[in-house]
Design a protein around this motif. Structure first.
Motif, PDB file in Angstrom:
ATOM      1  N   PRO A   1      -0.446   6.591  -4.953  1.00 38.28           N
ATOM      2  CA  PRO A   1      -0.394   8.048  -5.086  1.00 38.28           C
ATOM      3  C   PRO A   1      -0.269   8.488  -6.539  1.00 38.28           C
ATOM      4  N   LYS A   2      -0.877   9.631  -6.838  1.00 39.02           N
ATOM      5  CA  LYS A   2      -0.764  10.225  -8.174  1.00 39.02           C
ATOM      6  C   LYS A   2       0.043  11.523  -8.156  1.00 39.02           C
ATOM      7  N   SER A   3       0.074  12.197  -7.019  1.00 42.43           N
ATOM      8  CA  SER A   3       0.772  13.485  -6.911  1.00 42.43           C
ATOM      9  C   SER A   3       1.730  13.450  -5.734  1.00 42.43           C
ATOM     10  N   TRP A   4       2.552  14.482  -5.633  1.00 46.78           N
ATOM     11  CA  TRP A   4       3.460  14.584  -4.484  1.00 46.78           C
ATOM     12  C   TRP A   4       2.671  14.598  -3.175  1.00 46.78           C
ATOM     13  N   ASP A   5       1.585  15.365  -3.139  1.00 46.74           N
ATOM     14  CA  ASP A   5       0.804  15.436  -1.900  1.00 46.74           C
ATOM     15  C   ASP A   5       0.251  14.063  -1.533  1.00 46.74           C
ATOM     16  N   ASP A   6      -0.217  13.327  -2.546  1.00 47.27           N
ATOM     17  CA  ASP A   6      -0.696  11.962  -2.280  1.00 47.27           C
ATOM     18  C   ASP A   6       0.420  11.111  -1.697  1.00 47.27           C
ATOM     19  N   LEU A   7       1.611  11.244  -2.270  1.00 49.28           N
ATOM     20  CA  LEU A   7       2.748  10.440  -1.811  1.00 49.28           C
ATOM     21  C   LEU A   7       3.097  10.778  -0.361  1.00 49.28           C
ATOM     22  N   ALA A   8       3.125  12.067  -0.037  1.00 48.16           N
ATOM     23  CA  ALA A   8       3.452  12.471   1.334  1.00 48.16           C
ATOM     24  C   ALA A   8       2.407  11.966   2.328  1.00 48.16           C
ATOM     25  N   GLU A   9       1.125  12.052   1.945  1.00 43.91           N
ATOM     26  CA  GLU A   9       0.063  11.574   2.840  1.00 43.91           C
ATOM     27  C   GLU A   9       0.160  10.065   3.032  1.00 43.91           C
ATOM     28  N   ALA A  10       0.436   9.348   1.948  1.00 47.24           N
ATOM     29  CA  ALA A  10       0.593   7.896   2.071  1.00 47.24           C
ATOM     30  C   ALA A  10       1.780   7.558   2.959  1.00 47.24           C
ATOM     31  N   ALA A  11       2.887   8.296   2.794  1.00 50.55           N
ATOM     32  CA  ALA A  11       4.071   8.046   3.610  1.00 50.55           C
ATOM     33  C   ALA A  11       3.767   8.266   5.095  1.00 50.55           C
ATOM     34  N   GLN A  12       2.961   9.281   5.397  1.00 50.40           N
ATOM     35  CA  GLN A  12       2.602   9.536   6.794  1.00 50.40           C
ATOM     36  C   GLN A  12       1.790   8.388   7.374  1.00 50.40           C
TER      37      GLN A  12
ATOM     38  N   THR B   1      13.388   2.138 -17.784  1.00 53.13           N
ATOM     39  CA  THR B   1      12.747   3.348 -17.302  1.00 53.13           C
ATOM     40  C   THR B   1      12.404   3.140 -15.838  1.00 53.13           C
ATOM     41  N   ARG B   2      11.782   4.141 -15.229  1.00 50.53           N
ATOM     42  CA  ARG B   2      11.442   4.066 -13.814  1.00 50.53           C
ATOM     43  C   ARG B   2       9.937   4.246 -13.623  1.00 50.53           C
ATOM     44  N   VAL B   3       9.387   3.493 -12.696  1.00 53.44           N
ATOM     45  CA  VAL B   3       8.016   3.699 -12.239  1.00 53.44           C
ATOM     46  C   VAL B   3       8.048   3.665 -10.707  1.00 53.44           C
ATOM     47  N   LEU B   4       6.939   4.057 -10.089  1.00 51.53           N
ATOM     48  CA  LEU B   4       6.838   3.973  -8.632  1.00 51.53           C
ATOM     49  C   LEU B   4       6.331   2.591  -8.252  1.00 51.53           C
ATOM     50  N   PHE B   5       7.115   1.857  -7.481  1.00 53.15           N
ATOM     51  CA  PHE B   5       6.695   0.584  -6.908  1.00 53.15           C
ATOM     52  C   PHE B   5       6.073   0.860  -5.530  1.00 53.15           C
ATOM     53  N   TYR B   6       5.034   0.125  -5.211  1.00 51.53           N
ATOM     54  CA  TYR B   6       4.487   0.216  -3.859  1.00 51.53           C
ATOM     55  C   TYR B   6       4.146  -1.182  -3.354  1.00 51.53           C
ATOM     56  N   ASN B   7       4.245  -1.359  -2.050  1.00 49.07           N
ATOM     57  CA  ASN B   7       3.976  -2.641  -1.408  1.00 49.07           C
ATOM     58  C   ASN B   7       2.469  -2.768  -1.186  1.00 49.07           C
ATOM     59  N   LYS B   8       1.837  -3.656  -1.933  1.00 46.61           N
ATOM     60  CA  LYS B   8       0.381  -3.788  -1.867  1.00 46.61           C
ATOM     61  C   LYS B   8      -0.105  -4.195  -0.479  1.00 46.61           C
ATOM     62  N   THR B   9       0.633  -5.074   0.162  1.00 39.69           N
ATOM     63  CA  THR B   9       0.220  -5.542   1.494  1.00 39.69           C
ATOM     64  C   THR B   9       0.211  -4.394   2.495  1.00 39.69           C
ATOM     65  N   LEU B  10       1.270  -3.591   2.486  1.00 43.62           N
ATOM     66  CA  LEU B  10       1.342  -2.451   3.407  1.00 43.62           C
ATOM     67  C   LEU B  10       0.290  -1.402   3.069  1.00 43.62           C
ATOM     68  N   PHE B  11       0.046  -1.187   1.782  1.00 46.61           N
ATOM     69  CA  PHE B  11      -0.963  -0.215   1.382  1.00 46.61           C
ATOM     70  C   PHE B  11      -2.359  -0.675   1.798  1.00 46.61           C
ATOM     71  N   ASP B  12      -2.645  -1.956   1.600  1.00 42.04           N
ATOM     72  CA  ASP B  12      -3.964  -2.473   1.988  1.00 42.04           C
ATOM     73  C   ASP B  12      -4.163  -2.364   3.494  1.00 42.04           C
ATOM     74  N   LYS B  13      -3.140  -2.670   4.244  1.00 40.86           N
ATOM     75  CA  LYS B  13      -3.236  -2.604   5.707  1.00 40.86           C
ATOM     76  C   LYS B  13      -3.532  -1.189   6.178  1.00 40.86           C
ATOM     77  N   ALA B  14      -2.950  -0.206   5.464  1.00 43.36           N
ATOM     78  CA  ALA B  14      -3.147   1.194   5.850  1.00 43.36           C
ATOM     79  C   ALA B  14      -4.346   1.830   5.151  1.00 43.36           C
ATOM     80  N   GLY B  15      -5.046   1.053   4.310  1.00 43.64           N
ATOM     81  CA  GLY B  15      -6.216   1.573   3.608  1.00 43.64           C
ATOM     82  C   GLY B  15      -5.884   2.616   2.564  1.00 43.64           C
ATOM     83  N   LEU B  16      -4.760   2.434   1.874  1.00 44.26           N
ATOM     84  CA  LEU B  16      -4.265   3.442   0.931  1.00 44.26           C
ATOM     85  C   LEU B  16      -4.486   3.034  -0.519  1.00 44.26           C
ATOM     86  N   THR B  17      -4.585   4.027  -1.372  1.00 45.85           N
ATOM     87  CA  THR B  17      -4.562   3.817  -2.810  1.00 45.85           C
ATOM     88  C   THR B  17      -3.263   4.399  -3.357  1.00 45.85           C
TER      89      THR B  17
END
Length: 411
Positions: free
Chosen positions: A157-168, A139-155
């Motif tokens: 994403p749960k929704s498309w909008d969350d994903l777009a904001e994190a990508a920005q 099956t598929r899940v969303l993988f995210y890079n914890k180091t990059l997320f921590d550096k950017a202060g991100l949690t």
């Protein structure tokens, strides 16, 4: 996100060429390994040896090909009227439609047939009869890079909008691929379906009719185009040119913030020291209610007439010990209920549990349709254009739908 074991060389059994009573089953399988050291050939050779030790009159001759070659090799064998007894491959519907395959009920004992995970068994059916025997699943899940997320202060994403904001935010931090969107030919149908499902759509509607150009799918790909691609959040390679293997490699190199992935990516990332997290794929209004399930298939051809021997061998293939061994070797999900239950509680399998949990919510490609091969090929060819700047999302989906309806009308 199979195996192939050669053809049945008949060594004088079943009244064909002699009276020795010996039968050679030929199995063609796909290779799930990523090097010679973990080739699926070793798995099948060990399995065949264990079976032959208890069945001295049956020999199992296994040939393993890469995924790039195995479906073509089997097709060539069938066309030459030299079909293997069994082929572990990516599709079965065309062979079933031609009357070349045994049904599951003609081969397997009742306990084995009843033990398949229900979604997978259902996907192996043509006109209500099961011809495709599930062999390996993911099956598929969303993988995210914890180091990059921590550096950017991100949690996560749960929704498309969350994903777009994190990508920005990741793009602002200089991340090469804030979200990797592999719509290149290698595995475009998988990424496409994952996104369709997250938007409440899919390749087909509730009654199994193709619905590639549904309003939900148009909305999904319009959003991808406008909110991710055109804003430069999908990296330096156009999605239509980015293959899954390249996207996975970039994630393992620490260059990707987020992407949809299957279990293989865990080892790739860990081997490179990438710290990653996994969450349910974001959906339009929150976590997606459905995810993509993929299974590969074991098929059994009638040509050599070894129905009884094939059935007995496949009962052995699908016992819990062998199913779990294969699944653990290649970070795949078991296709049987009993092996899935064992994996869900075993400490050694804890990393696979997020994928195992998604399996009960998964939807598979419409593989029971003989038209699916044509539709899948058209998705690989066109879907990248649906998110390309300057292109028409609706027009691209309409063209794929036209292909689907034309191919489906011949079924």
């Amino acid at each position: 996100m199979v195996s192939a074991l050669g053809m049945t060389a008949v060594l004088g059994g079943c009244g064909l060429t002699g009276d020795s009573g010996e039968v050679t089953l030929k199995l063609v399988a796909a290779d799930y390994g990523d090097s010679k050291a973990n080739s699926s050939q070793d798995y099948w050779d060990d399995l065949a040896k264990a079976y032959e030790a208890k069945h001295p009159d049956v020999h199992v001759d296994v040939t393993v090909y890469s995924w790039n070659d195995v479906d073509r090799k089997v097709r060539e064998m069938v066309e030459a009227e030299e079909a293997p007894d069994m082929a572990q491959i990516g599709a079965y519907a065309d062979y079933a439609d031609q009357g070349l395959l045994y049904q599951a009920g003609e081969l397997l004992s009742i306990p084995v047939q009843a033990n398949y995970v229900s979604q997978l068994a259902g996907a192996g059916q043509v006109d209500g009869a099961q011809y495709g025997l599930p062999f390996a699943a993911s099956t598929r899940v969303l993988f995210y890079n914890k180091t990059l997320f921590d550096k950017a202060g991100l949690t996560p994403p749960k929704s498309w909008d969350d994903l777009a904001e994190a990508a920005q935010e990741l793009e602002a931090e200089g991340v090469k691929y804030p979200y990797a969107l592999p719509l290149g030919p290698e595995e475009a149908p998988a990424e496409t379906m994952q996104w369709m499902l997250s938007g409440g759509g899919g390749y087909t509607d509730d009654v199994g009719t193709y619905s590639v150009d549904s309003p939900q799918n148009v909305t999904t790909f319009t959003w991808l185009k406008e909110e991710l691609v055109e804003k430069g959040l999908t990296g330096p390679v156009a999605p239509g040119q980015l293959d899954r293997a390249a996207a996975f490699a970039a994630f393992a190199n620490g260059d990707v913030g987020m992407l949809n992935g299957h279990p293989t990516l865990m080892k790739m990332a860990s081997d490179k020291g990438v710290k990653y997290g996994m969450v349910t794929t974001p959906g339009i209004d929150g976590a997606s209610k459905n995810t993509l399930g993929v299974t590969d298939w074991m098929t059994a051809f009638k040509e050599n007439g070894h129905q009884e021997e094939i059935g007995d061998f496949l009962d052995f293939v699908y016992n819990d010990e062998n199913v779990l061994d294969f699944s653990r070797r290649y970070n795949l999900l078991p296709v049987t209920t009993s092996a899935s239950q064992a994996m869900s509680t075993a400490e050694e399998d804890k990393d696979l549990r997020p994928f195992l949990n998604e399996l009960v919510l998964s939807e598979l490609y419409p593989v029971g349709k003989t038209s699916w091969a044509s539709v899948s090929a058209d998705v690989k060819k066109r879907i990248g254009q649906a998110v390309a700047p300057g292109g028409s999302t609706e027009e691209v989906l309409d063209r794929i739908q036209t292909t689907a309806m034309r191919a489906g009308s011949a079924e």
